[in-house]
Design a protein around this motif. Structure first.
Motif, short mmCIF file in Angstrom:
data_model
loop_
_atom_site.label_atom_id
_atom_site.label_comp_id
_atom_site.label_asym_id
_atom_site.label_seq_id
_atom_site.Cartn_x
_atom_site.Cartn_y
_atom_site.Cartn_z
N ARG C 63 -9.59 -7.03 4.95
CA ARG C 63 -8.41 -6.77 5.31
C ARG C 63 -8.39 -5.98 6.90
O ARG C 63 -9.30 -5.82 7.45
CB ARG C 63 -8.20 -5.24 4.56
N PHE C 64 -6.92 -6.28 7.13
CA PHE C 64 -6.56 -6.21 9.03
C PHE C 64 -6.91 -4.33 8.79
O PHE C 64 -5.50 -3.92 8.69
CB PHE C 64 -5.62 -6.72 9.57
N HIS C 81 -2.17 0.00 13.59
CA HIS C 81 -0.72 -0.31 12.41
C HIS C 81 0.13 0.85 12.71
O HIS C 81 -0.72 2.09 11.68
CB HIS C 81 -1.96 -1.29 11.16
N MET C 83 4.12 2.52 12.18
CA MET C 83 4.89 3.00 10.73
C MET C 83 6.22 2.47 12.25
O MET C 83 6.50 3.52 13.06
CB MET C 83 5.61 3.33 10.33
N ASP C 106 7.38 -1.77 10.76
CA ASP C 106 5.89 -1.70 11.36
C ASP C 106 5.10 -2.64 12.21
O ASP C 106 5.89 -3.53 13.11
CB ASP C 106 4.61 -1.36 10.13
N GLY D 144 1.77 3.83 5.92
CA GLY D 144 1.91 2.25 5.39
C GLY D 144 2.71 2.58 4.41
O GLY D 144 3.01 3.72 3.38
N ARG D 146 1.35 2.67 1.01
CA ARG D 146 0.31 3.15 0.06
C ARG D 146 0.53 1.97 -0.54
O ARG D 146 -0.50 2.37 -2.06
CB ARG D 146 0.71 4.64 0.40
N GLU D 151 -1.69 -6.41 1.79
CA GLU D 151 -2.77 -6.97 1.32
C GLU D 151 -2.65 -7.87 0.11
O GLU D 151 -3.45 -8.23 -0.36
CB GLU D 151 -3.89 -6.27 1.65
N PRO D 309 -3.20 -10.37 5.94
CA PRO D 309 -3.54 -8.69 5.16
C PRO D 309 -3.87 -7.83 5.72
O PRO D 309 -4.80 -7.32 6.07
CB PRO D 309 -4.81 -9.38 4.64
N VAL D 310 -2.74 -7.30 6.35
CA VAL D 310 -2.42 -5.65 7.62
C VAL D 310 -2.74 -5.05 6.47
O VAL D 310 -1.66 -4.73 5.48
CB VAL D 310 -1.06 -5.70 8.32
N THR D 311 -3.46 -3.67 5.96
CA THR D 311 -3.63 -3.19 4.57
C THR D 311 -2.28 -1.82 5.59
O THR D 311 -1.67 -1.90 6.20
CB THR D 311 -4.96 -1.52 4.87
N GLY D 312 -1.64 -2.18 3.91
CA GLY D 312 0.00 -1.11 4.07
C GLY D 312 1.04 -1.06 4.55
O GLY D 312 2.09 -0.91 5.40
N ALA D 313 0.71 -2.93 5.45
CA ALA D 313 1.74 -3.40 6.14
C ALA D 313 3.01 -3.55 5.31
O ALA D 313 2.86 -3.35 4.05
CB ALA D 313 1.24 -4.52 6.55
#
Lengths: 324, 324, 324, 324
Positions: C63-64, C81, C83, C106, D144, D146, D151, D309-313
């Motif tokens: 995961r990024f 990251h 928003m 984002d 982001g 949640r 991801e 896979p950006v977490t919460g994107a």
């Protein structure tokens, strides 16, 4: 050298001649990292502080925001400011803090020359030479300016500020047209009109009025990188002889655009930054201060223009404060 | 309220009581966006300028750089400064500019609270209320602080600075230990020792000595967010009564950590930012100034601490300049 | 060359010898920008597609996110990251859109080597030489990789993937210890154990098990830049002889750390990237795929590992997809 | 509902009706985080893999670079890619590495919707409701998304891709004009012309030809946010009924612009993302693939379109690979 004396076809020779005549290399020692800022001394600051009579403070900074002058040239974009926490979530109670505590936080991404700024001594080179004759390749690398980073100017850029409102003194309706080259004669006439003398250690603010056009409803247009009034290449001698510590304008590029040579790019920069070691400010917002000076007839003040001390930066945002 | 009077188990009640007693809501009108900075007036600035005797300038800012205190908490990282052009390429002649011109440019990514900074009025909320009683949800959104953004403080944060070197006056070897709560009594004793009086419109710099420990070779460690000396919750009344315009410390979080309640988070912030409208500075580097003050015995000066005017920011980097 | 044959004291000679023996310079023409990716052809992809039997898809990407392995070395931080619009404001109706429309957006700031990535051909140099013998100074400047930017690999990195789970085949409890040098013999033994043959155009994924340690609760620790299992310098010949298109590991640095020389830094990189033109992947998450392979005994699959085509990038985030 | 049936004056009612008719809320359980991507199963992927006949790989991604479509709307700028180390310094030997080792590294700042991307399920809301009926305020905050962060789609977006080149089938010279609303009839006619059938689990790529105009020398112009061909609001039923897993276009905004209502903003988004849970791709570069499909007459392929896979994107860059 006068404006009439410029050979439009040979900027390289003109730059070389000016560089030779006006060089300050070695003047403050071979290890110098401050350039003309060395010309501000404690006594100058004491005299400048004595100019504070009303306690009126003026910010000479643009706002740092998404709506700004930049258009992406060489990756210069406007600042992108984003939030990592907001009041909206604080009000909802979703932040995970106890006893009703809520917070907001933010981050920014910005080029260091995106808005009101100082050019650092490592910003411009002449044939691979940086300020004081150093090898540009060794001074400014991907790590930043390893010798003359803007952090070396964190403290000293405080002194006597002088506003030269050339727009009001020489222009029409308070503004100079794009492409207008401000010469030594214009600067002298403006100082005379204002009743001020420019001298050693001064931080000189030159108002052309270009920013007023943007503000008045024309929008940013080509403010960043397009035609503009600005200093003539021929002012290099004046900039050297007066022993000023710094100069700033209300334009993107300090010098006149288009410049006075064929096919040249920012030739005055190429002389004054690497050779004079002159601190140059750009995109300063001088309009409110200028209106006050026009109203009270006082064009000198205490000026504190401390760059954000980013280690190794070749330019830095600054919020200059004039105190009258 | 005294330190002895704190009920460790009930921060919420203590916060509510302090908020009630010391609120400045409405004091400067319902549209106010400046809080206690309103307490600085022109006369105060004139008096402050008169304090400049030697013309010595001190930067109270840390460096903004990769090697900094942040550890990623809530996405607060250290600044990442990168170059878009360098002297290395200028020397190689690969930049595409004419007549030997070369340039270097740079960009930065940073949290606005990454190093020396002012907390904006939109930085902290109490039960969903922002400064002056506003709804936090409407004030600070993803767009930033739409009402009390730091840009409103671009000009006025110049006035009399007072250094209270509590580390030297009260601590051992010039430093307070982590967890040490600085009370009103400590502040008063320090002012007495320094021969200064704190009053209306002052910008008060409180040195604990914690940053000196980092500098002395201990590294950043838990400077960001760990235990630290700082102001006791009980100083809320003093902060209100003295009518100071701003306060800044050499610590990450201004108030003592751990704080004086069980399970609480930054309770003094929750009182002084939304209720007093107090401008709070953190991570200021006061060591060089403090050494000078100790040497000459003069603890007051002209202080110019103009935030970088990022539109809508809830915090802002600042390079404060003390002029003595 | 064998492990026994390494002269620990002279990495430079060993690198030079391996570079000479295994160079692919000129193999695909002097204008080549793809290196060993040229070894994947259409027929290889058709055969790889025929390996898809269940239609099970596995992401081999970390995961990024803010919580990642990076610690700031050479300004490599974890992704930040943030928003620019949120659902919270959409729900409040403060976004200014009509008919109940709401949106969230984002942005990200990240080093291109922050998490799962491919090293571009411009990532590593040997004595100032880049892939195919080019002058590093002309290839990778502040503008990025002007010749071999990762965008040239946007399409072709799809082919037969082979997992060599050396952790399971050679290690204890499925993991190799930090500092374990994976030799050609280990790779061969693993392939034998799995019943696969590695060959021309393959994308080889080597699992050491190090990431499993992080995941199992030990946290990131020194995953980024600390000791790790990885390929022995002596595998350079194998990497060349097998004619694989690419290799990727579940570690930060692909090769064993500490490496097999005194005072050396990533010596295998210095051979395989500039001289072989080998595509190297790091920080791949192979654990879920490996569990599946262990379960069904099938260690080959269709692998699509298309880098994010950032123009001029010397590395790129990638979300590799294995399809079985 | 047909194009003729749209009441231009009442987008809110039309959106509500379509939302009611075509809702997938609850279809995959109340905890679902994948929406229509659930419609891709292993069997579909096996069939898709069988479509690979030549092994030709096509990237459907734009380049991520400074020269891109973005103009700063809602802080969407083009990517800013900068170097932290370069080959220039490696060649100079100033990097501090041993044995001739040199390296280059880079970072990027970019909106996640700056170029070729997937809209995440948290990107668009209808009256404060997110996908599956969730409260937008709780799903997508400053932290982001949640719940439905991109991801969760790291692995599964691989399946049968179908190109509908409406530009070629319906337009003139292979392009649809700006403002052209692509209806169900156009889609059906195009599928017929191509000899393909669109069905359950497909990833449908709709080419309008708009990007070809940009590429052909017209520059970006108003590609980001200006008039464009795109899907008619009336296709909502088709998008639902066909049970496709995802749809992507070569335009900025997927649906026709201006849209078919007065004073409306992206009404089709407001239906298909929160109500259908449809994965929507934008700014895909379909031109090279389309030329190949026109040449061989085959409009179906294996498509791997794995988001970064950006977490919460709520959106993610993607480099989709079509394999024929």
């Amino acid at each position: 050298m006068t404006a009439g004396g410029i050979d439009r076809a040979d900027p390289e020779a003109a730059i070389a001649e000016a560089a030779r005549k006006y060089s300050n290399w070695g003047r403050w020692g071979e290890d110098d990292v401050r350039g003309t800022v060395n010309l501000i001394d404690g006594a100058a600051r004491v005299r400048a502080a004595a100019l504070v009579r009303r306690g009126a403070a003026f910010s000479l900074s643009m706002r740092f925001q998404n709506d700004g002058p930049q258009k992406g040239w060489r990756r210069r974009v406007n600042p992108v400011h984003t939030m990592t926490d907001t009041g909206t979530e604080a009000a909802l109670g979703t932040q995970g803090f106890p006893h009703g505590f809520g917070g907001a936080d933010d981050v920014i991404f910005m080029p260091l020359q995106c808005a009101t700024q100082w050019d650092g001594l490592g910003h411009i080179f002449d044939h691979g030479r940086a300020w004081n004759g150093r090898d540009a390749a060794r001074v400014v690398t991907s790590e930043g300016d390893r010798v003359t980073g803007i952090e070396h100017l964190a403290a000293p850029v405080t002194g006597r500020g002088v506003l030269l409102d050339v727009g009001r003194a020489v222009g029409e309706d308070g503004e100079l047209p794009d492409g207008f080259a401000v010469t030594e004669e214009h600067l002298a006439a403006t100082a005379d009109a204002h009743g001020v003398t420019v001298g050693r250690g001064d931080i000189v603010c030159v108002r052309t009025g270009q920013l007023a056009r943007v503000r008045r409803g024309e929008g940013w247009g080509d403010y960043a990188g397009g035609p503009a009034p600005g200093l003539s290449f021929t002012t290099a001698g004046w900039l050297h002889r007066t022993e000023i510590a710094a100069i700033a304008t209300d334009t993107w590029g300090f010098e006149v655009r288009p410049n006075e040579f064929d096919g040249a790019f920012q030739p005055l920069h190429q002389v004054v930054i690497p050779h004079l070691g002159l601190l140059v400010g750009e995109m300063w917002d001088l309009d409110e201060l200028a209106a006050d000076c026009a109203a009270d007839g006082v064009y000198e003040f205490l000026l504190t223009a401390a760059p954000l001390p980013v280690t190794g930066a070749v330019g830095a945002p600054v919020n200059p404060i004039a105190l009258k």
